[in-house]
Design a protein around this motif. Structure first.
Motif, mmCIF file in Angstrom:
data_model
loop_
_atom_site.group_PDB
_atom_site.id
_atom_site.type_symbol
_atom_site.label_atom_id
_atom_site.label_comp_id
_atom_site.label_asym_id
_atom_site.label_seq_id
_atom_site.Cartn_x
_atom_site.Cartn_y
_atom_site.Cartn_z
ATOM 1 N N LYS A 1 0.827 -1.209 0.000
ATOM 2 C CA LYS A 1 0.000 0.000 0.000
ATOM 3 C C LYS A 1 0.866 1.265 0.000
ATOM 4 C CE LYS A 1 -4.091 -1.903 2.322
ATOM 5 N NZ LYS A 1 -4.921 -1.857 3.564
ATOM 6 N N LYS A 2 1.927 1.240 0.792
ATOM 7 C CA LYS A 2 2.779 2.424 0.930
ATOM 8 C C LYS A 2 3.647 2.661 -0.302
ATOM 9 C CE LYS A 2 1.889 3.783 5.236
ATOM 10 N NZ LYS A 2 1.442 5.160 5.575
ATOM 11 N N SER A 3 3.924 1.595 -1.047
ATOM 12 C CA SER A 3 4.928 1.708 -2.120
ATOM 13 C C SER A 3 4.344 1.580 -3.520
ATOM 14 C CB SER A 3 6.002 0.629 -1.927
ATOM 15 O OG SER A 3 5.426 -0.662 -2.047
ATOM 16 N N ARG A 4 3.033 1.813 -3.679
ATOM 17 C CA ARG A 4 2.408 1.627 -4.985
ATOM 18 C C ARG A 4 3.062 2.468 -6.069
ATOM 19 N NH1 ARG A 4 -3.876 1.435 -2.929
ATOM 20 N NH2 ARG A 4 -3.886 -0.769 -2.313
ATOM 21 N N GLY A 5 3.321 3.741 -5.758
ATOM 22 C CA GLY A 5 3.955 4.608 -6.752
ATOM 23 C C GLY A 5 5.395 4.225 -7.017
ATOM 24 N N VAL A 6 6.084 3.757 -5.969
ATOM 25 C CA VAL A 6 7.497 3.418 -6.093
ATOM 26 C C VAL A 6 7.684 2.190 -6.978
ATOM 27 C CG1 VAL A 6 9.578 2.795 -4.803
ATOM 28 C CG2 VAL A 6 7.937 4.378 -3.812
ATOM 29 N N LEU A 7 6.734 1.252 -6.937
ATOM 30 C CA LEU A 7 6.860 0.018 -7.709
ATOM 31 C C LEU A 7 6.915 0.301 -9.212
ATOM 32 C CD1 LEU A 7 7.042 -3.025 -7.324
ATOM 33 C CD2 LEU A 7 4.556 -3.147 -7.484
ATOM 34 N N CYS A 8 6.317 1.418 -9.632
ATOM 35 C CA CYS A 8 6.336 1.786 -11.052
ATOM 36 C C CYS A 8 7.588 2.584 -11.412
ATOM 37 C CB CYS A 8 5.095 2.603 -11.404
ATOM 38 S SG CYS A 8 3.546 1.705 -11.116
ATOM 39 N N ARG B 1 13.423 2.659 -5.988
ATOM 40 C CA ARG B 1 12.999 1.622 -5.041
ATOM 41 C C ARG B 1 14.026 1.461 -3.923
ATOM 42 N NH1 ARG B 1 10.963 -3.201 -9.140
ATOM 43 N NH2 ARG B 1 10.289 -1.809 -10.828
ATOM 44 N N TYR B 2 15.307 1.468 -4.325
ATOM 45 C CA TYR B 2 16.358 1.371 -3.311
ATOM 46 C C TYR B 2 16.258 2.525 -2.314
ATOM 47 C CZ TYR B 2 18.771 -2.132 -6.222
ATOM 48 O OH TYR B 2 19.105 -3.260 -6.940
ATOM 49 N N ALA B 3 16.037 3.716 -2.815
ATOM 50 C CA ALA B 3 15.954 4.886 -1.937
ATOM 51 C C ALA B 3 14.766 4.764 -0.997
ATOM 52 C CB ALA B 3 15.842 6.158 -2.786
ATOM 53 N N ARG C 1 15.579 2.318 1.773
ATOM 54 C CA ARG C 1 16.463 2.905 2.780
ATOM 55 C C ARG C 1 15.685 3.826 3.719
ATOM 56 N NH1 ARG C 1 21.622 6.350 0.920
ATOM 57 N NH2 ARG C 1 19.962 7.692 0.122
ATOM 58 N N SER C 2 14.716 4.573 3.192
ATOM 59 C CA SER C 2 13.939 5.488 4.022
ATOM 60 C C SER C 2 13.000 4.750 4.976
ATOM 61 C CB SER C 2 13.130 6.441 3.141
ATOM 62 O OG SER C 2 12.106 5.748 2.439
ATOM 63 N N MET C 3 12.666 3.494 4.651
ATOM 64 C CA MET C 3 11.716 2.745 5.461
ATOM 65 C C MET C 3 12.357 1.603 6.246
ATOM 66 S SD MET C 3 8.669 3.996 5.110
ATOM 67 C CE MET C 3 7.770 5.155 4.048
ATOM 68 N N LYS C 4 13.684 1.531 6.256
ATOM 69 C CA LYS C 4 14.347 0.361 6.838
ATOM 70 C C LYS C 4 14.139 0.221 8.342
ATOM 71 C CE LYS C 4 18.893 2.592 7.351
ATOM 72 N NZ LYS C 4 20.302 2.523 6.936
ATOM 73 N N ARG C 5 13.760 1.308 9.011
ATOM 74 C CA ARG C 5 13.494 1.201 10.449
ATOM 75 C C ARG C 5 12.078 0.708 10.731
ATOM 76 N NH1 ARG C 5 17.357 3.338 13.625
ATOM 77 N NH2 ARG C 5 18.905 4.717 12.659
ATOM 78 N N THR D 1 14.904 -7.211 3.752
ATOM 79 C CA THR D 1 14.724 -8.330 2.823
ATOM 80 C C THR D 1 13.269 -8.462 2.395
ATOM 81 O OG1 THR D 1 14.543 -9.813 4.740
ATOM 82 C CG2 THR D 1 16.688 -9.646 3.664
ATOM 83 N N LEU D 2 12.341 -8.187 3.312
ATOM 84 C CA LEU D 2 10.921 -8.273 2.963
ATOM 85 C C LEU D 2 10.536 -7.158 1.996
ATOM 86 C CD1 LEU D 2 8.256 -9.726 3.403
ATOM 87 C CD2 LEU D 2 7.834 -8.244 5.365
ATOM 88 N N MET D 3 11.032 -5.951 2.217
ATOM 89 C CA MET D 3 10.742 -4.850 1.296
ATOM 90 C C MET D 3 11.323 -5.129 -0.090
ATOM 91 S SD MET D 3 11.012 -1.309 3.524
ATOM 92 C CE MET D 3 12.618 -1.613 4.261
ATOM 93 N N CYS D 4 12.516 -5.710 -0.131
ATOM 94 C CA CYS D 4 13.121 -6.063 -1.423
ATOM 95 C C CYS D 4 12.250 -7.062 -2.168
ATOM 96 C CB CYS D 4 14.522 -6.643 -1.208
ATOM 97 S SG CYS D 4 15.766 -5.431 -0.727
ATOM 98 N N GLU D 5 11.703 -8.029 -1.428
ATOM 99 C CA GLU D 5 10.867 -9.040 -2.058
ATOM 100 C C GLU D 5 9.593 -8.422 -2.634
ATOM 101 O OE1 GLU D 5 8.521 -13.055 -0.615
ATOM 102 O OE2 GLU D 5 10.468 -12.570 0.278
#
Length: 399
Positions: free
Chosen positions: A91-98, A104-106, A109-113, A118-122
Motif C-alpha cells: 500500500k505504501k509503495s504503490r507509486g514506487v513500484l512503477c 525503489r532502493y531509496a 532505505r527510508s523505510m528500513k526502520r 529483505t521483505l521490502m526487497c521481495e
C-alpha cells in the motif's frame, strides 16, 4: 483473548526460531515485527535462552512436547504476520513500484526502520544484494571504490550460515545465501574458502528401496510421466513413506509434496505403516490447502497408497490417483530427493532415544525446509518464498 491464552500459542519451536534470528544479528524489534509478536516477549525469551531456561516451565521442569497442531498454529501465525506486512508495504509503495530500481532502493532505505529490508526487497521485486550494493556505493567517499570483505570476515559469515543451515549447504547455496544477506563475493572465492577451511555439506547415502508392491490391489496409471514442474500450486502432489530408527522402534514418516513449490504440505509420523499413516498426511494437506477437483496425487505402488481407505479419501476430495512404475524410484524423484535431504540432515550419524525425540527433530526440519532452505530447482529460493512470489505475480497480473 486473555494474555495467558495468547502466550500459549507460542510454541517452543517458535520461541527458539525467534531467539535464533536475534542471535544471528537481526534487531529484536525487526524480528518481533516480522513474527507478529510483542518485542517484550522476545526480549524475555532471549534472556531465558542465555540462562538455558527457554525450554523450562516456571517450576523448572521441561516444557511439554509440542504437538504437530501447535507447531502448525505457530507457523500460520508467523505467515499471517508476514502477509500483513507485505500488504502494508504494498500500500505504501504503490507509486514506487512503477519507478526505477534506484527509486525503489531509496524508498527501502527510508523505510528500513519500519520493515525488514529483505521483505521490502521481495515486495518491490529487487534483490537484497542489489540494494546493499547500492547502499554501500551511496555511503562511499573519495575514490568511490568498494572495500572487499576479508577472508576472516567471509569465513565468519560462512560458518554462521553453515551452523544455521544445519550443514546442508555446499558452495553454490552458500554463495546464494551470502548474496541474499548482502555479502558481495564471487562464487569461486566461496568455493575455495570452503574447501580450504573444511566447510562442506553433509554427504548423501545410497538410495534403498522400501516399497512393498507385492499385493493384488488395483494400481493407478502414471499420469505424471516425470513432469515435475506444474504451472501452479495444487496441481500435482507427490507422496511417499520413509522410516526413522529409534531405541523405541521404527517411526514412519509419510509426507505430501506440492511439486510446484516443492513445499511439504502434509505429513504424518506414526509407529506403524498402516493406511492411516498416508491418509493422515493427505488429510493434513487437504485441510491446509483446500485443493480444487482435478489435482493429481502421485505415489509409488505401495499397499498403503493402493488401499481402499486411501483411494476412497482421494475420491472424496476429487483427487486423481497416479502411480510410478514398479521399482522405479525416478518416477517419484522429487520426494526421494526430499528423503535424501532429511536423512542427511537428521538421521545419519544420529541416535534417537525415543520416538518423541525423532518426531520433534523431523518437525523442526520440515519447518526449516519449507521456510529457509534454498532449493536449486526453485532458483535458490525456499519453497515458501517461491510460492509467495508466484502468488504476488498472479495478483499483480490480475490487477
Amino acid at each position: 483473548m486473555d494474555e495467558g491464552r495468547s502466550r500459549g500459542k507460542y510454541t517452543l519451536e517458535f520461541k527458539q526460531e525467534a531467539v535464533r534470528q536475534v542471535k544471528a544479528g537481526r534487531a529484536a524489534s525487526v524480528v518481533a515485527k516480522t513474527l507478529g509478536m510483542p518485542k517484550a516477549s522476545l526480549t524475555n525469551w532471549v534472556r531465558a535462552a542465555a540462562k538455558g531456561q527457554l525450554g523450562l516451565t516456571a517450576d523448572g521442569k521441561a516444557a511439554p512436547m509440542v504437538t504437530p497442531e501447535q507447531a502448525e498454529i505457530a507457523r500460520l501465525r508467523a505467515e499471517v504476520a508476514r502477509l500483513r506486512m507485505e500488504r502494508d508495504i504494498g500500500k505504501k509503495s504503490r507509486g514506487v513500484l512503477c519507478a526505477g530500481r534506484v527509486a525503489r532502493y531509496a524508498w527501502i532505505r527510508s523505510m528500513k526502520r519500519r520493515w525488514p529490508i529483505t521483505l521490502m526487497c521481495e515486495v518491490l521485486q529487487v534483490s537484497p544484494s542489489g540494494y546493499f550494493s547500492w547502499a554501500a556505493s551511496q555511503g562511499q567517499a573519495g575514490n568511490g571504490r568498494r572495500r572487499s570483505h576479508s577472508d576472516e570476515a567471509l569465513l565468519a559469515h560462512m560458518r554462521a550460515i553453515h551452523e544455521q543451515m544445519r550443514g546442508e549447504y555446499g558452495w553454490p547455496r552458500m554463495h546464494k545465501e551470502l548474496l541474499a544477506r548482502g555479502v558481495r563475493v564471487g562464487k569461486e572465492r566461496v568455493r575455495l574458502l570452503m574447501q580450504q577451511h573444511g566447510i562442506r555439506a553433509k554427504g548423501k547415502r545410497k538410495f534403498v528401496v522400501t516399497t512393498d508392491s507385492s499385493h493384488q490391489l488395483p494400481v493407478a496409471p502414471d499420469l505424471v510421466q516425470r513432469r515435475f514442474t506444474p504451472a501452479a500450486p495444487n496441481r500435482v502432489w507427490t507422496g511417499d513413506i520413509t522410516y526413522l530408527p529409534t531405541d523405541e522402534g521404527w517411526l514412519y514418516l509419510a509426507a505430501v509434496l506440492d511439486l510446484h513449490s516443492r513445499q511439504v504440505v502434509g505429513w504424518s509420523l506414526q509407529p506403524h505403516m498402516h493406511s492411516t499413516l498416508v491418509k493422515d498426511a493427505l488429510l493434513m494437506a487437504c485441510f491446509r490447502r483446500k485443493p480444487t477437483a482435478g489435482l493429481i496425487f502421485h505415489s509409488d505402488r505401495g499397499a498403503q497408497y493402493c488401499s481402499r481407505d486411501f483411494q476412497d479419501t482421494l475420491q472424496a476430495w476429487g483427487i486423481r490417483s497416479s502411480m510410478s512404475r514398479k521399482g522405479n524410484c525416478w518416477d517419484n524423484a522429487p520426494t526421494e530427493s526430499l528423503w535424501g535431504r532429511l536423512k542427511t540432515a537428521c538421521v545419519h550419524g544420529r541416535r534417537f532415544a525415543t520416538q518423541d525425540q525423532a518426531r520433534q527433530v523431523v518437525m523442526n526440519w520440515i519447518a526449516f525446509y519449507n521456510h529457509s532452505r534454498l532449493h536449486s530447482a526453485l532458483g535458490y529460493l525456499s519453497p515458501m518464498q517461491f510460492e509467495q512470489r508466484w502468488l504476488a505475480a498472479q495478483q499483480k497480473s490480475a490487477a
